[in-house]
Each structure stands twice: as structure tokens, then as C-alpha cells.
Scaffold this motif. Structure first.
Motif, PDB file in Angstrom:
ATOM      1  N   ARG A 163      13.500  15.448  32.288  1.00 15.78           N
ATOM      2  CA  ARG A 163      12.869  14.041  31.056  1.00 15.78           C
ATOM      3  C   ARG A 163      12.437  14.753  30.300  1.00 15.78           C
ATOM      4  O   ARG A 163      11.949  16.085  30.126  1.00 15.78           O
ATOM      5  CB  ARG A 163      11.607  13.209  32.366  1.00 15.78           C
ATOM      6  N   PHE A 164      12.530  14.058  29.078  1.00 14.98           N
ATOM      7  CA  PHE A 164      12.305  14.508  28.099  1.00 14.98           C
ATOM      8  C   PHE A 164      11.173  13.926  27.662  1.00 14.98           C
ATOM      9  O   PHE A 164      11.497  12.391  27.560  1.00 14.98           O
ATOM     10  CB  PHE A 164      13.218  14.903  26.989  1.00 14.98           C
ATOM     11  N   SER A 165      10.682  13.855  26.388  1.00 19.70           N
ATOM     12  CA  SER A 165       9.399  13.420  25.735  1.00 19.70           C
ATOM     13  C   SER A 165       9.672  13.540  24.161  1.00 19.70           C
ATOM     14  O   SER A 165      10.506  14.664  24.019  1.00 19.70           O
ATOM     15  CB  SER A 165       7.812  12.574  25.539  1.00 19.70           C
ATOM     16  N   GLY A 166       9.903  12.836  22.888  1.00 21.47           N
ATOM     17  CA  GLY A 166      10.071  12.852  22.365  1.00 21.47           C
ATOM     18  C   GLY A 166      10.150  12.361  20.597  1.00 21.47           C
ATOM     19  O   GLY A 166       9.003  10.726  21.416  1.00 21.47           O
ATOM     20  N   VAL A 167      10.160  12.730  19.653  1.00 21.48           N
ATOM     21  CA  VAL A 167       9.294  12.062  18.667  1.00 21.48           C
ATOM     22  C   VAL A 167       9.721  12.020  17.027  1.00 21.48           C
ATOM     23  O   VAL A 167      10.387  13.278  16.975  1.00 21.48           O
ATOM     24  CB  VAL A 167       7.697  12.491  17.873  1.00 21.48           C
ATOM     25  N   MET A 168      10.533  10.969  16.783  1.00 21.34           N
ATOM     26  CA  MET A 168      11.014  10.137  15.796  1.00 21.34           C
ATOM     27  C   MET A 168      10.109  10.320  14.590  1.00 21.34           C
ATOM     28  O   MET A 168       9.147   9.649  14.324  1.00 21.34           O
ATOM     29  CB  MET A 168      11.934   9.336  15.310  1.00 21.34           C
ATOM     30  N   ASP A 169      10.204  11.450  13.490  1.00 21.94           N
ATOM     31  CA  ASP A 169       9.212  11.372  12.402  1.00 21.94           C
ATOM     32  C   ASP A 169      10.217  10.896  10.795  1.00 21.94           C
ATOM     33  O   ASP A 169      11.121  11.450  10.869  1.00 21.94           O
ATOM     34  CB  ASP A 169       8.182  12.185  12.654  1.00 21.94           C
ATOM     35  N   LEU A 181      19.708   1.299  26.007  1.00 23.30           N
ATOM     36  CA  LEU A 181      20.886   1.121  26.137  1.00 23.30           C
ATOM     37  C   LEU A 181      21.420   2.628  27.919  1.00 23.30           C
ATOM     38  O   LEU A 181      22.073   2.366  28.664  1.00 23.30           O
ATOM     39  CB  LEU A 181      22.381   1.556  25.182  1.00 23.30           C
ATOM     40  N   LEU A 182      21.075   3.555  27.124  1.00 22.75           N
ATOM     41  CA  LEU A 182      21.431   4.784  28.076  1.00 22.75           C
ATOM     42  C   LEU A 182      20.399   5.092  29.207  1.00 22.75           C
ATOM     43  O   LEU A 182      20.448   5.242  30.056  1.00 22.75           O
ATOM     44  CB  LEU A 182      22.039   6.097  26.857  1.00 22.75           C
ATOM     45  N   ASP A 183      19.639   4.209  28.725  1.00 15.58           N
ATOM     46  CA  ASP A 183      17.623   5.204  30.187  1.00 15.58           C
ATOM     47  C   ASP A 183      17.328   3.549  29.932  1.00 15.58           C
ATOM     48  O   ASP A 183      16.605   3.141  29.457  1.00 15.58           O
ATOM     49  CB  ASP A 183      17.130   5.622  30.143  1.00 15.58           C
ATOM     50  N   PRO A 184      17.503   2.189  30.397  1.00 16.06           N
ATOM     51  CA  PRO A 184      17.350   1.017  30.864  1.00 16.06           C
ATOM     52  C   PRO A 184      15.112   1.392  31.226  1.00 16.06           C
ATOM     53  O   PRO A 184      15.086   0.167  30.420  1.00 16.06           O
ATOM     54  CB  PRO A 184      17.983  -0.032  31.882  1.00 16.06           C
ATOM     55  N   ALA A 185      14.914   1.585  31.332  1.00 19.16           N
ATOM     56  CA  ALA A 185      13.851   2.297  31.549  1.00 19.16           C
ATOM     57  C   ALA A 185      12.827   2.987  30.823  1.00 19.16           C
ATOM     58  O   ALA A 185      11.969   3.766  31.002  1.00 19.16           O
ATOM     59  CB  ALA A 185      13.743   3.015  32.734  1.00 19.16           C
ATOM     60  N   MET A 186      13.618   3.661  29.518  1.00 24.09           N
ATOM     61  CA  MET A 186      12.708   4.761  28.916  1.00 24.09           C
ATOM     62  C   MET A 186      11.546   4.215  28.200  1.00 24.09           C
ATOM     63  O   MET A 186      11.629   2.930  27.464  1.00 24.09           O
ATOM     64  CB  MET A 186      14.248   4.568  27.741  1.00 24.09           C
ATOM     65  N   GLU A 187      10.431   4.761  27.825  1.00 20.28           N
ATOM     66  CA  GLU A 187       9.408   4.254  27.377  1.00 20.28           C
ATOM     67  C   GLU A 187       9.374   4.272  25.499  1.00 20.28           C
ATOM     68  O   GLU A 187       9.615   5.283  25.511  1.00 20.28           O
ATOM     69  CB  GLU A 187       8.214   4.664  28.331  1.00 20.28           C
ATOM     70  N   ALA A 231      16.430  13.062  29.912  1.00 20.71           N
ATOM     71  CA  ALA A 231      16.748  13.902  28.955  1.00 20.71           C
ATOM     72  C   ALA A 231      18.054  13.680  28.703  1.00 20.71           C
ATOM     73  O   ALA A 231      18.458  13.568  27.460  1.00 20.71           O
ATOM     74  CB  ALA A 231      16.610  15.108  29.726  1.00 20.71           C
ATOM     75  N   ARG A 232      19.086  13.870  29.191  1.00 21.91           N
ATOM     76  CA  ARG A 232      20.180  13.321  29.171  1.00 21.91           C
ATOM     77  C   ARG A 232      20.421  12.385  28.182  1.00 21.91           C
ATOM     78  O   ARG A 232      21.363  12.102  27.060  1.00 21.91           O
ATOM     79  CB  ARG A 232      21.665  13.134  30.091  1.00 21.91           C
ATOM     80  N   ALA A 233      19.623  10.997  28.776  1.00 21.73           N
ATOM     81  CA  ALA A 233      20.221  10.032  28.033  1.00 21.73           C
ATOM     82  C   ALA A 233      19.571   9.655  26.683  1.00 21.73           C
ATOM     83  O   ALA A 233      20.116   9.540  25.334  1.00 21.73           O
ATOM     84  CB  ALA A 233      18.896   8.018  28.619  1.00 21.73           C
ATOM     85  N   LEU A 234      18.281  10.654  25.719  1.00 15.85           N
ATOM     86  CA  LEU A 234      17.861  10.808  24.593  1.00 15.85           C
ATOM     87  C   LEU A 234      18.680  11.968  23.945  1.00 15.85           C
ATOM     88  O   LEU A 234      19.047  11.523  22.790  1.00 15.85           O
ATOM     89  CB  LEU A 234      16.446  11.188  25.177  1.00 15.85           C
TER      90      LEU A 234
END
Length: 287
Positions: free
Chosen positions: A45-51, A70-76, A100-103
Motif C-alpha cells: 500500500r502507498f499514500s501519495g500527494v499530487m501537487d 477504477l483500479l482500486d475501488p477502495a482507494m481513499e 500500490a500497484r493501482a496507484l
């Protein structure tokens, strides 16, 4: 959260087609992300920030979010900026936590669309500001990337423009080649009027073409490649009998004087044709 929708645009189809292109779906050996699958554990699992790395006018974040979902319906996912919002360099636009793979697989598709649409919205806002205090509306054009028209015209709206016609179906735009075949400005407009077309835009590049166009029933006169003095003269001749639009070779340096000529609209192809992508990034942290 309400799903992103645009009239006439199939978001689900766009998302799937974009990802399929990147994944090589249907090609020999295609249909998967070989790097993510070989390097990243399936359960990671990953967390990420788009800026935004630059000052920009934001557009496309809800679309980007749907790539990840679409790739991870449970994505927060938390979208942190409003569409059409002016942001400063370093502003966080979206936070994500999920597979992480979906991200990683969705990252490029999501960034591409945000960078492209934000670039259009930002350039559009620059043109709106360059118009100054003139009572004039900025229009986009049909100079769009095939398949992306609805999204690109959405981005111009986020930047403060108004959409011109969406395509060949929602207004007649009579240009020089139509006039060449019809024989004259008046005859071309007359044919459109007799065909039952209610919205008739007629392009003219000489003052003497205006009266025949108006007499035949044009309700929008596009004044092509005229300088501010010619535009003022044309607006005076038209005298409110039709909407007026300046078009052709408009730049950030010239739009102020053009808008101040008294025209109702200024159309700019560069908004969608030449907008540079905005510098927007996405950084991940393993959990």
C-alpha cells in the motif's frame, strides 16, 4: 462524492480506453503493468500527494481520481482544490491512499489529464486577465485534440472562457469556402436560413460584407483578422443588429486592444491548440 459528468462525454469509456492504451490491452504480451507487477508486492500500500509545482488554475482532478478508483475501488481519495481555483506553487491538490500497484499503474494517465487540462485552464485565465475591464467574453474554438474536445472545452470554462459551438451540429458557421461555393455572403447565409438553421455565424474579412450578411439573416458576425480600428468600424456598422466576434491571430499582447474595440466576443484557438502542460507531480510513500 458526486461522479464527474459532462454532457455528451462518456467518462467510463474514456478511462478504460486510456488505461488500455497504456497497458497494451489486446496486444501480444499486453494487458498488464509489467514493472509494478514484477517489483511491487500485490498487497503493498502507498499514500501519495499530487501537487502543483507552479501557479496554476486547476482542472481535471475529479477525472484523475476516477483513474485510481477504477483500479482500486477502495482507494481513499481526498480532492483538496476546487476546479477553476487559482493555486500557488506547492499547493497539494489530492491525497490518495490505496493499493500500490493501482496507484503506480494509474499515475501517468491521471497526471497527463490534470497537467493538460490545468494547462488549458491556466492559459485561458491569462487571456481573460489580459482582456482587462472590457465588457467582452472570451471564446474557445474547435481547435481541439480529437477525442478530447469535451474535456478541453470544460477546461476553458474553468479558466473563465465561454464555449463557442461544440461542433458542426449546433450552429452554422459560414466561412470563406462556403461563400466561394455559394457565390456570395448573402447567398450563403440565405441558404442556411432557408434550411431552418436558427444560429447562423458568418465570417467576414471586409466591412462591405457585413450588410449582405445581416440582410440575409446572420445573427452573429465573425470579424476575421481585423485590427482594433477596423473592429471599431465594423461594430459601428453592425450597430447591435447581431453579436460581434473578433478572431484570428489573437495573442496575449493584442487581446486587450481587441476586446476594447467594442466586440461582444473574442475567440482564441491557442487556448486548446497551444496550451503548455502544467507542472504537476505525484509523490508516493510506502505504508
Amino acid at each position: 462524492m458526486t461522479a464527474f459528468t459532462l454532457e455528451g462525454f462518456d467518462l467510463a469509456q474514456f478511462l478504460r480506453a486510456t488505461l488500455d492504451e497504456d497497458l497494451g490491452t489486446g496486444l501480444p504480451g499486453g494487458g498488464h503493468d509489467v514493472t509494478a507487477e514484477s517489483v511491487i508486492p500485490a498487497e503493498a500500500r502507498f499514500s501519495g500527494v499530487m501537487d502543483s509545482r507552479v501557479a496554476a488554475v486547476v482542472a481535471g482532478l475529479p477525472i484523475a481520481a476516477e483513474f485510481f478508483r477504477l483500479l482500486d475501488p477502495a482507494m481513499e481519495i481526498a480532492i483538496l482544490a476546487e476546479e477553476g481555483e487559482d493555486v500557488r506553487p506547492g499547493t497539494a491538490l489530492m491525497r490518495l491512499t490505496g493499493n500500490a500497484r493501482a496507484l503506480l499503474t494509474a499515475e501517468r494517465s491521471a497526471l497527463n489529464i490534470v497537467q493538460h487540462l490545468t494547462g488549458i485552464a491556466t492559459l485561458t485565465r491569462d487571456y481573460v486577465r489580459a482582456m482587462g475591464e472590457a465588457r467582452c467574453t472570451l471564446l474557445d474554438t474547435r481547435k481541439t485534440i480529437p477525442g478530447l474536445r469535451h474535456l478541453e472545452k470544460y477546461a476553458t470554462r474553468m479558466g473563465g472562457a465561454q464555449n463557442h459551438r461544440m461542433g458542426l451540429w449546433d450552429a452554422a458557421m459560414i466561412k470563406d469556402n462556403h461563400i466561394l461555393v455559394a457565390g456570395s455572403v448573402g447567398e450563403a447565409v440565405r441558404r442556411a436560413r432557408e434550411a431552418g438553421v436558427s444560429r447562423i455565424i458568418c465570417e467576414v474579412d471586409r466591412i462591405e460584407q457585413i450588410e449582405p450578411a445581416l440582410a440575409a439573416g446572420a445573427n452573429h458576425i465573425l470579424l476575421d483578422n481585423m485590427d482594433p480600428a477596423q473592429l471599431r468600424a465594423a461594430v459601428e456598422v453592425i450597430g447591435g443588429r447581431a453579436a460581434t466576434e473578433a478572431s484570428g491571430g489573437v495573442t496575449l499582447e493584442t487581446i486587450g486592444a481587441i476586446a476594447a474595440s467594442g466586440v461582444d466576443y473574442v475567440s482564441v484557438g491557442r487556448l486548446t491548440q497551444s496550451a503548455p502542460a502544467a507542472d504537476i507531480g505525484l509523490d508516493f510513500t510506502p505504508l
